[in-house]
Design a protein around this motif. Structure first.
Motif, mmCIF file in Angstrom:
data_model
loop_
_atom_site.group_PDB
_atom_site.id
_atom_site.type_symbol
_atom_site.label_atom_id
_atom_site.label_comp_id
_atom_site.label_asym_id
_atom_site.label_seq_id
_atom_site.Cartn_x
_atom_site.Cartn_y
_atom_site.Cartn_z
ATOM 1 N N LEU A 74 35.412 59.389 100.501
ATOM 2 C CA LEU A 74 36.096 60.639 100.151
ATOM 3 C C LEU A 74 37.372 60.862 100.952
ATOM 4 C CD1 LEU A 74 33.060 63.088 99.832
ATOM 5 C CD2 LEU A 74 34.268 61.856 98.013
ATOM 6 N N VAL A 80 37.196 64.104 92.506
ATOM 7 C CA VAL A 80 36.147 63.090 92.382
ATOM 8 C C VAL A 80 35.431 63.251 91.047
ATOM 9 C CG1 VAL A 80 33.986 62.203 93.367
ATOM 10 C CG2 VAL A 80 35.835 62.948 94.886
ATOM 11 N N GLN A 94 28.168 64.996 95.193
ATOM 12 C CA GLN A 94 28.538 66.396 94.943
ATOM 13 C C GLN A 94 28.436 67.218 96.227
ATOM 14 O OE1 GLN A 94 26.492 69.339 94.877
ATOM 15 N NE2 GLN A 94 27.941 70.697 93.851
ATOM 16 N N CYS A 97 31.272 66.301 98.555
ATOM 17 C CA CYS A 97 32.534 66.882 98.075
ATOM 18 C C CYS A 97 32.598 68.365 98.412
ATOM 19 C CB CYS A 97 32.689 66.686 96.566
ATOM 20 S SG CYS A 97 33.078 64.992 96.084
ATOM 21 N N ILE A 102 36.410 69.336 98.066
ATOM 22 C CA ILE A 102 37.020 68.450 97.068
ATOM 23 C C ILE A 102 36.367 68.781 95.728
ATOM 24 C CG2 ILE A 102 37.327 66.061 96.315
ATOM 25 C CD1 ILE A 102 37.041 65.218 99.263
ATOM 26 N N VAL A 104 34.798 68.312 92.181
ATOM 27 C CA VAL A 104 33.996 67.195 91.696
ATOM 28 C C VAL A 104 33.451 67.482 90.296
ATOM 29 C CG1 VAL A 104 31.872 68.034 92.802
ATOM 30 C CG2 VAL A 104 32.109 65.599 92.287
#
Length: 188
Positions: A74, A80, A94, A97, A102, A104
């Motif tokens: 990551l 993502v 998940q 993230c 981030i 996802v």
């Protein structure tokens, strides 16, 4: 009620990670590169389909990593997309993230998604994204096919003409918008 906020991202300005090298990974990387051929994509999986490897030969910004997912994958990623057949891996990606803020998407698991991938109609510079709020990607695909069939290929010429008109208009933003609204009334 569909409360999704639709946006179009400049994928070529992002570094996108795809986790999964099977059929779903192929589907996601193909869709991404079809829409954004210059996107910087890293795909990680312990096994990678031959079709994905062929795509990597055609797209120098597609990097393949032949190993199992690790949280270190990551690093420096902006977005993502997860599509493995291992639900525990999908949940782990998940969660990782989320902890790093981030965005996802986990294929076929709407509850784990921050965003959904849309079905896309493309006619020249016109792109129409279709979402069913995660309820039926198959319906979105079929609706895309209907739109592709009924929208004329000449739409690009119309867009080019409207751009030329817009570039020639004088006045402030409001005046230009009023004139363009008047010109495009025929599209109703």
């Amino acid at each position: 009620m569909n409360t999704l906020f639709p946006i179009f991202v400049k994928a070529e300005n992002l570094h996108i990670l795809i986790v999964g090298g099977g059929y779903v990974g192929l589907e996601k990387v193909t869709a991404l590169l079809t829409n954004s051929p210059d996107a910087r994509v890293t795909l990680v999986a312990p096994e990678i389909r031959g079709e994905i490897q062929e795509l990597a030969q055609q797209h120098p910004k597609l990097q393949l990593i032949l190993e199992s997912y690790q949280p270190s994958h990551l690093t420096d990623k902006d977005l993502v997309i997860v599509g493995t057949n291992d639900k525990s891996v999908n949940r782990q990606v998940q969660a990782d993230c989320k902890s790093q803020r981030i965005l996802v998407n986990v294929a076929d698991t709407p509850d784990l998604c921050d965003f959904y991938l849309s079905s896309v109609v493309k006619k020249g510079d016109l792109k129409i994204a279709i979402s069913t709020n995660g309820k039926s990607p198959t319906f979105a695909k079929r609706f895309r096919e209907v739109l592709e069939e009924i929208l004329p290929d000449s739409l690009q010429e119309t867009l080019d003409n409207l751009t030329a008109i817009r570039n020639q208009l004088k006045g402030d933003f409001v005046q230009k918008m009023e004139k363009l609204n008047e010109i495009t009334k025929v599209l109703r």
